[in-house]
Design an enzyme around this catalytic site. Structure first.
Site, PDB file in Angstrom:
ATOM      1  N   ASP A 189     -23.770  98.582  -9.514  1.00 12.21           N
ATOM      2  CA  ASP A 189     -22.839  97.615  -9.559  1.00 12.21           C
ATOM      3  C   ASP A 189     -22.864  97.003 -10.745  1.00 12.21           C
ATOM      4  OD1 ASP A 189     -22.022  98.145  -7.097  1.00 12.21           O
ATOM      5  OD2 ASP A 189     -23.125  96.615  -5.904  1.00 12.21           O
ATOM      6  N   GLY A 190     -24.068  96.606 -11.455  1.00  7.46           N
ATOM      7  CA  GLY A 190     -23.999  96.325 -12.737  1.00  7.46           C
ATOM      8  C   GLY A 190     -23.350  96.778 -13.922  1.00  7.46           C
ATOM      9  N   ASN A 239     -18.399  88.774 -10.463  1.00  6.12           N
ATOM     10  CA  ASN A 239     -19.234  88.138  -9.521  1.00  6.12           C
ATOM     11  C   ASN A 239     -19.277  86.752  -9.278  1.00  6.12           C
ATOM     12  OD1 ASN A 239     -19.769  90.493  -8.023  1.00  6.12           O
ATOM     13  ND2 ASN A 239     -21.758  90.580  -8.759  1.00  6.12           N
ATOM     14  N   ASP A 240     -19.970  85.943 -10.384  1.00  7.68           N
ATOM     15  CA  ASP A 240     -20.358  84.521 -10.236  1.00  7.68           C
ATOM     16  C   ASP A 240     -20.532  84.100 -11.548  1.00  7.68           C
ATOM     17  OD1 ASP A 240     -22.819  85.666 -10.703  1.00  7.68           O
ATOM     18  OD2 ASP A 240     -23.118  86.064  -8.618  1.00  7.68           O
ATOM     19  N   ARG A 284     -36.830  72.892 -12.311  1.00  9.37           N
ATOM     20  CA  ARG A 284     -36.750  71.479 -12.425  1.00  9.37           C
ATOM     21  C   ARG A 284     -35.510  71.244 -11.890  1.00  9.37           C
ATOM     22  NH1 ARG A 284     -37.959  69.274 -18.299  1.00  9.37           N
ATOM     23  NH2 ARG A 284     -40.119  69.667 -17.546  1.00  9.37           N
ATOM     24  N   ASP A 327     -31.287  72.683  -7.612  1.00  9.39           N
ATOM     25  CA  ASP A 327     -31.606  73.731  -8.440  1.00  9.39           C
ATOM     26  C   ASP A 327     -30.412  74.412  -9.340  1.00  9.39           C
ATOM     27  OD1 ASP A 327     -34.274  73.447  -7.635  1.00  9.39           O
ATOM     28  OD2 ASP A 327     -34.403  75.287  -6.579  1.00  9.39           O
ATOM     29  N   ALA A 335     -23.127  88.860  -3.104  1.00  7.53           N
ATOM     30  CA  ALA A 335     -24.296  89.062  -4.165  1.00  7.53           C
ATOM     31  C   ALA A 335     -25.167  87.793  -4.214  1.00  7.53           C
ATOM     32  CB  ALA A 335     -23.798  89.252  -5.472  1.00  7.53           C
ATOM     33  N   SER A 371     -27.222  85.065  -0.766  1.00  7.49           N
ATOM     34  CA  SER A 371     -28.479  84.969  -1.054  1.00  7.49           C
ATOM     35  C   SER A 371     -28.833  83.647  -0.804  1.00  7.49           C
ATOM     36  CB  SER A 371     -29.396  85.517  -2.333  1.00  7.49           C
ATOM     37  OG  SER A 371     -29.165  86.755  -2.195  1.00  7.49           O
ATOM     38  N   GLN A 429     -25.239  87.818 -17.313  1.00 12.43           N
ATOM     39  CA  GLN A 429     -25.159  88.405 -18.596  1.00 12.43           C
ATOM     40  C   GLN A 429     -25.186  87.116 -19.565  1.00 12.43           C
ATOM     41  OE1 GLN A 429     -26.146  91.564 -19.232  1.00 12.43           O
ATOM     42  NE2 GLN A 429     -26.525  91.743 -17.024  1.00 12.43           N
TER      43      GLN A 429
END
Length: 293
Positions: free
Chosen positions: A72-73, A146-147, A157, A176, A188, A192, A247
């Protein structure tokens, strides 16, 4: 249905499995009398001097179809560079999950033959355009199929920011980070992080907080045409990073603005006729099959 006379081939140069599959694909397309143009990096990896090669811009402008061999990448990378040329992409899976590259290596000849015969499904997916603005000037950005992820970088932090949608204040948050995902990316990283699975045909964007410092923060699904703005808090001790599809990286300063909206050009993704999004989810995510099976 479109007729594909000139096909570009893209893949993962460092993958022996991808290169083997590309060689099979070249032999098959040559037997069909199809004009082939190789991506420059693939041509070097294959040591192929007989076939023409080109950069991404030339592939986008001259090819009727681009076949991507990899995971997929690999397809995400091809989508970011080729979507603006409206050339359709077909994915052959040589990676792990394969949500986007849904032809298996064993089925290459049969499935590609069907596509060449006009037996396929065409699907449109939108991408996100991201820019980071500092004191009124754009200092960086990127595209994402994707995102777009805002995160603290190498340091664990919490970061502070404000979220605005279509100019309206939504909330301030300590967390986060934040995942801003297309329907394509909903299976993707956003998944998660606790985000919903969205059907690829939806014209929507999901915003998923990453470990927010309040139990009331939940994912939000907004209209796909929304203008999203994230203001980086002035008192951050961290310098949040903005990453597009894992990326493009831009490091922000306190006070910077992150602008995210839909790109005008869409990715045209080709699937075999038997493609089924829910079956893909069952296979890749381990959902239960029919009772009794």
């Amino acid at each position: 249905m479109a007729e594909f006379k000139r096909i570009g081939l893209v893949g993962r140069p460092g993958s022996d499995r991808s290169l083997y599959t590309l060689q099979r694909l070249i032999q098959y397309l040559q037997s069909r009398g199809i004009d082939i143009i190789l991506d420059d990096d693939i041509a070097k990896s294959l040591g192929e001097a007989q076939l023409p090669s080109a950069d991404g811009e030339t592939l986008g402008k001259t090819c009727d179809l681009v076949i991507v061999v990899g995971g997929d990448g690999s397809l995400l990378g091809a989508a970011r560079s080729l979507a603006k040329y409206n050339v359709p992409l077909l994915g052959v899976n040589r990676g792990r999950l394969g949500f986007l590259t849904d032809i298996t290596p064993e089925d290459i000849e049969d499935k590609v033959a069907e596509v060449l015969a006009g037996k396929y499904l065409m699907e449109s997916r939108f991408l996100l355009d991201t820019s980071v603005v500092r004191q009124g000037k754009v200092i960086g950005g990127g595209d994402a199929l994707n995102d777009v992820v805002i995160h603290p970088g190498r340091f664990i932090r919490m970061i502070e920011f404000e979220l605005y949608i279509d100019g309206q204040f939504v909330y301030s948050q300590r967390s986060d980070g934040l995942i801003v995902s297309t329907p394509t990316g909903s299976t993707a990283y956003a998944l998660s992080g606790g985000g919903p699975i969205m059907h690829p045909k939806l014209d929507a964007i999901v915003i998923v907080p990453m470990n927010p410092h309040t139990l009331s923060s939940r994912p939000i699904v907004v209209d796909g045409n929304s203008e999203i703005r994230i203001n980086v808090g002035e008192h951050n001790r961290a310098y949040p990073h903005v990453t597009c599809d894992g990326q493009n990286h831009v490091v922000t300063n306190p006070g910077d603005e992150i602008h995210i909206h839909k790109k005008p050009h869409k990715l045209h993704l080709i699937h075999p006729l038997n493609h089924n999004f829910y079956e893909t989810c069952r296979t890749k995510l381990g959902w239960g099959s029919r009772l009794g099976e």
